[in-house]
Design a protein around this motif. Structure first.
Motif, PDB file in Angstrom:
ATOM      1  N   ASP A  99       6.367 -32.830   6.208  1.00  0.00           N
ATOM      2  CA  ASP A  99       6.488 -32.375   4.821  1.00  0.00           C
ATOM      3  C   ASP A  99       5.508 -33.133   3.919  1.00  0.00           C
ATOM      4  N   ALA A 100       5.339 -34.421   4.193  1.00  0.00           N
ATOM      5  CA  ALA A 100       4.378 -35.222   3.425  1.00  0.00           C
ATOM      6  C   ALA A 100       2.967 -34.685   3.646  1.00  0.00           C
ATOM      7  N   LYS A 101       2.640 -34.413   4.892  1.00  0.00           N
ATOM      8  CA  LYS A 101       1.308 -33.898   5.222  1.00  0.00           C
ATOM      9  C   LYS A 101       1.071 -32.535   4.569  1.00  0.00           C
ATOM     10  N   ALA A 102       2.101 -31.681   4.599  1.00  0.00           N
ATOM     11  CA  ALA A 102       1.990 -30.348   3.994  1.00  0.00           C
ATOM     12  C   ALA A 102       1.784 -30.453   2.484  1.00  0.00           C
ATOM     13  N   SER A 103       2.436 -31.417   1.845  1.00  0.00           N
ATOM     14  CA  SER A 103       2.280 -31.541   0.393  1.00  0.00           C
ATOM     15  C   SER A 103       0.887 -32.030   0.027  1.00  0.00           C
ATOM     16  N   VAL A 104       0.276 -32.876   0.857  1.00  0.00           N
ATOM     17  CA  VAL A 104      -1.110 -33.291   0.610  1.00  0.00           C
ATOM     18  C   VAL A 104      -2.009 -32.051   0.664  1.00  0.00           C
ATOM     19  N   GLU A 105      -1.817 -31.234   1.696  1.00  0.00           N
ATOM     20  CA  GLU A 105      -2.632 -30.027   1.858  1.00  0.00           C
ATOM     21  C   GLU A 105      -2.421 -29.039   0.709  1.00  0.00           C
ATOM     22  N   LYS A 106      -1.181 -28.913   0.241  1.00  0.00           N
ATOM     23  CA  LYS A 106      -0.860 -27.924  -0.788  1.00  0.00           C
ATOM     24  C   LYS A 106      -1.173 -28.417  -2.204  1.00  0.00           C
ATOM     25  N   LEU A 107      -0.871 -29.689  -2.495  1.00  0.00           N
ATOM     26  CA  LEU A 107      -0.907 -30.155  -3.881  1.00  0.00           C
ATOM     27  C   LEU A 107      -2.147 -30.966  -4.270  1.00  0.00           C
ATOM     28  N   HIS A 108      -2.857 -31.544  -3.301  1.00  0.00           N
ATOM     29  CA  HIS A 108      -4.060 -32.308  -3.654  1.00  0.00           C
ATOM     30  C   HIS A 108      -5.083 -31.366  -4.299  1.00  0.00           C
ATOM     31  N   LEU A 109      -5.587 -31.764  -5.431  1.00  0.00           N
ATOM     32  CA  LEU A 109      -6.558 -31.007  -6.234  1.00  0.00           C
ATOM     33  C   LEU A 109      -5.945 -29.786  -6.925  1.00  0.00           C
ATOM     34  N   MET A 110      -4.610 -29.746  -7.017  1.00  0.00           N
ATOM     35  CA  MET A 110      -3.956 -28.673  -7.778  1.00  0.00           C
ATOM     36  C   MET A 110      -4.319 -28.842  -9.257  1.00  0.00           C
ATOM     37  N   ASP A 111      -4.649 -27.752  -9.905  1.00  0.00           N
ATOM     38  CA  ASP A 111      -5.011 -27.787 -11.324  1.00  0.00           C
ATOM     39  C   ASP A 111      -3.748 -28.018 -12.144  1.00  0.00           C
ATOM     40  N   VAL A 112      -3.709 -29.113 -12.902  1.00  0.00           N
ATOM     41  CA  VAL A 112      -2.522 -29.440 -13.701  1.00  0.00           C
ATOM     42  C   VAL A 112      -2.810 -29.355 -15.208  1.00  0.00           C
ATOM     43  N   ARG A 113      -3.924 -28.708 -15.555  1.00  0.00           N
ATOM     44  CA  ARG A 113      -4.254 -28.532 -16.977  1.00  0.00           C
ATOM     45  C   ARG A 113      -3.376 -27.441 -17.590  1.00  0.00           C
ATOM     46  N   THR A 114      -3.177 -27.529 -18.892  1.00  0.00           N
ATOM     47  CA  THR A 114      -2.454 -26.473 -19.607  1.00  0.00           C
ATOM     48  C   THR A 114      -3.368 -25.253 -19.712  1.00  0.00           C
TER      49      THR A 114
END
Length: 165
Positions: A99-114
């Motif tokens: 699950d930790a590995k999957a979250s790195v793949e899914k969430l790293h570099l996710m755009d968090v701007r409004t």
């Protein structure tokens, strides 16, 4: 309490010993017998549960992190900190390494701007922060040990000195 290692001539003998002795009571203690598992120091980096997270909006709290990362699996704990410049960063610990590995793949570099920030940045070149990470994008990676951070820091600084000198 103790442990020991027994080396068998062949795999069948080892399996037979495990089947016969595992769970046996010796004195008042139950014996646990299992096959030896070699520790691979390099492979260890692929199995992790603790993540380092930064570059998220200042109004995010532990609940927001737990909610976001909880979409990838069961979160054991979240810890939020602030550096001396007031920037928030955190640690997210998962129950399962996958699950930790999957979250790195899914969430790293996710755009968090409004949405407003995205509109204002339209057509502009992507900005990098002082750490070379894109501004407005979530940073999610395996949390490094102190020794790994020190080695990384020394590597970066020695590379910079040789380029200057």
């Amino acid at each position: 309490y103790g442990y020991g290692f027994v080396h068998y001539e062949n795999e069948d003998s080892a399996k037979q010993a495990i089947d016969r002795v595992n769970g046996m009571m010796i004195g008042e203690k139950q014996v646990n017998v299992c096959q030896f598992q070699k520790r691979d120091k390099e492979g260890k980096k692929d199995v992790f549960t603790n993540l380092y997270v930064k570059c998220f909006p200042q109004d995010w709290d532990e609940e927001k992190l737990k909610s976001l990362f909880g979409e990838c699996g069961e979160v054991r704990a979240v810890a939020l900190r602030e550096d001396d410049k007031g920037r928030k960063y955190g640690f997210v610990d998962f129950v399962k390494p996958e699950d930790a590995k999957a979250s790195v793949e899914k969430l790293h570099l996710m755009d968090v701007r409004t949405e407003e920030e995205k509109r204002n940045d339209e057509g502009k070149e992507e900005q990098l922060g002082p750490d070379e990470h894109p501004a407005g994008k979530l940073y999610v990676q395996r949390a490094l040990t102190k020794a790994e951070r020190q080695a990384e820091w020394q590597s970066k600084n020695s590379a910079g000195k040789s380029a200057v000198g």
